[in-house]
Design a protein around this motif. Sequence first.
Motif, PDB file in Angstrom:
ATOM      1  N   HIS A 647     -21.066  37.235  13.315  1.00  0.00           N
ATOM      2  CA  HIS A 647     -21.931  38.278  12.773  1.00  0.00           C
ATOM      3  C   HIS A 647     -21.911  39.477  13.696  1.00  0.00           C
ATOM      4  N   MET A 648     -21.902  40.663  13.102  1.00  0.00           N
ATOM      5  CA  MET A 648     -21.925  41.880  13.903  1.00  0.00           C
ATOM      6  C   MET A 648     -22.905  42.879  13.353  1.00  0.00           C
ATOM      7  N   CYS A 649     -23.603  43.540  14.249  1.00  0.00           N
ATOM      8  CA  CYS A 649     -24.487  44.623  13.849  1.00  0.00           C
ATOM      9  C   CYS A 649     -23.672  45.917  13.869  1.00  0.00           C
ATOM     10  N   ASP A 732     -28.675  41.934   6.113  1.00  0.00           N
ATOM     11  CA  ASP A 732     -28.000  42.685   7.164  1.00  0.00           C
ATOM     12  C   ASP A 732     -27.930  42.029   8.524  1.00  0.00           C
ATOM     13  N   CYS A 733     -29.025  41.393   8.891  1.00  0.00           N
ATOM     14  CA  CYS A 733     -29.166  40.887  10.260  1.00  0.00           C
ATOM     15  C   CYS A 733     -30.264  39.822  10.242  1.00  0.00           C
TER      16      CYS A 733
HETATM   17 ZN    ZN Z   1     -27.188  41.770  13.542  1.00  0.00          ZN
END
Ligand code: ZN
Length: 761
Positions: A647-649, A732-733
């Motif tokens: 996972h990436m922001c 999203d997160c």
């Molecule tokens: Zn994130």
Amino acid sequence: MASHVVGYPRMGPKRELKFALESFWDGKSSADELQNVAADLRASIWNQMADAGIKFIPSNTFSYYDQVLDTTAMLGAVPPRYSWNGGEIGFDVYFSMARGNASVPAMEMTKWFDTNYHYIVPELGPDVNFSYASHKAVQEYKEAKALGMETVPVLVGPVSYLLLSKPAKGVEKSFSLLSLIDKIIPVYKEVVAELKAAGATWIQFDEPTLVLDLDSHKLQAFSDAYSELQSSLSGLNVLIETYFADVPAETYKILTSLKGVTGFGFDLIRGTKTLDLIKTEFPLGKYLFAGVVDGRNIWANDLASSLTTLQDLAGTVGKDKVVVSTSCSLLHTAVDLENETKLDQEIKSWLAFAAQKVVEVNALAKALSGQKDEAYFSSNAAAQASRKSSPRVTNEAVQKPAAALKGSDHRRATNVSARLDAQQKKLNLPNLPTTTIGSFPQTMDLRRVRREFKAKKISEDDYVKTIKEEINNVVKLQEELDIDVLVHGEPERNDMVEYFGEQLSGFAFTVNGWVQSYGSRCVKPPIIYGDVSRPKAMTVFWSSMAQSMTKRPMKGMLTGPVTILNWSFVRNDQPRFETCYQIALAIKDEVEDLEKAGITVIQIDEAALREGLPLRKSEQDFYLKWAVHSFRITNCGVQDTTQVHTHMCYSNFNDIIHSIMDMDADVITIENSRSDEKLLSVFREGVKYRAGIGPGVYDIHSPRIPSTEEIADRINKMLAVLESNILWVNPDCGLKTRKYSEVKPALSNMVAAAKLLRTQL
Ligand code: ZN
Ligand code: GLN
């Protein structure tokens, strides 16, 4: 021999400014009270530097929110939506720009170069009426003067200001920000004139964009701007300060031949090539502000080695022309080591925070002029030696395998399409599978329980019981919502890096080592001081407990090595990649233990991979190579049927998309809802992309609950560019900062939207 500090943290040793700001914003204290706290902090910082013997003490490095926003205020460049009516800009307009108000959202915030500090991005169009609207720089100069201190007022330089701005809405394509230079220079001239009138003898322009790869057009803007300013600057000593990287050779030439400039500041910690440029050529009679004390880290300076560098430089530029300085503003390091009551004494002796760095700068300046404080230098040498030889730092069993990784390669044997097939046989997921990113809301009760357990106020049994209950609730909720791949909710974690750091060897933690991230927000990065290893499994207990509560797949949840590295203060006694490889090996062991415990989906978060990207293009490939390699190391040993997620922001992936593909994860979930089209267009080009992708379908940073239609619409847009068999549906997160009253309906709508679209595939 003189000493200088580029800038200093504003929050205060115990985050006094944070609490004063938040209390003011909450309406619990007055503007006067806030101003008093701020004035006290400024006075104590100036006094501290004066006591340490610093000759060039900066002023106007304090800020109520951000120095770029201060410059926007100085220039009167307030976007029209904040309905400012002219006059001196006060707290209401200032904080509205920073944080938004009931009717208008805040201005955009973005990362300050490659630091974890965020600045408020100026929004400029051809119609902005610049005017001198905040006299803060002059006021701070006078305030220090009234306290008996002569300071160097610091301004964000005009060219960097424009290069860090963005075009206002509607003019994005047609407009060059640099064309505004003629309009802002007159305001800078007014500021300069007023500073001169107030008695200033030096002025510092921060032009950090000079370390970037600038085209000739941008470089020309520097020459033009400073020659335009030259006449108004006469009578003042002018310092142009650069930091965060090497100054490219071409830029160096242009910079050092600017007329009317008295001194040049360079980051000599990150700018080792700049050091060579200086030695080859430096303009006669000018001052070199030599940034040899690291403003980005927490290590005590190696004074003997810095002194050698300085003596060497003195040989080139002349002894009376070297000013000892910090590599950049000390804003990016912790404030004062004095307040660290819980740190191990030996480790403490290896460290220097902002307050200690000021003392180091001055000690170096004195030593250079022949007044070496022998006792101070020898205790520093002893600390350096203890750090070099300490068995707590070096662990042969870790060093060897980690060093062997360089130049090698690690990948899973089977390609991603074949792996996904094998995984699907086992997982049997529907089309458009739903999942979440990891954390569920962290309630007050939850935080209290963790705190009490840490303080040994509740027993381990009670703690485990409470967390287990929490996990159970989160599992049941996800089953009710009919989510396909579950998470345990991360109730046992306060922070995604600290949680792992606390269980790995080689990490230390501070009590007050806060660094400003944005506004009143601070982070407390762990300190990686030694070789990293994993004494025992870190997450298996909780993950297998969670898996035992459900028949659905439960994701094991880990933080990746690059993120752990980028969100910590790292060692400066070995290259970053070596530390990263060590962390990768520790996480690899954890991944394999999770697999053995029956976890079939494992998510390894690399939220901060993009953050570590070096500023200079020439260094980016190397970084991406070892960073992506580190990620692959963590999971190259699992079976095809084990599904690896990452996972990436943030989603400005355009330039690093190939590296992201090269991570070779089975599924990647990314933040997307705040910058749709951009992200999708990136993946459009990548039809070759065969791995699973979950671009967030709604923004978790906002309390707003998205409707089913809205989410379905989002997914439809994604389906227009991505194949349905690789698309995942997720927020999203993590949901950590949200409330259950927001999370439940939002996730319920998300699942409904996924189900709706499944029927239309
Ligand atoms: Zn994130
Ligand atoms: N798994 C983490 C969470 O959900 C990821 C956080 C992040 O990406 N910043 O909280």
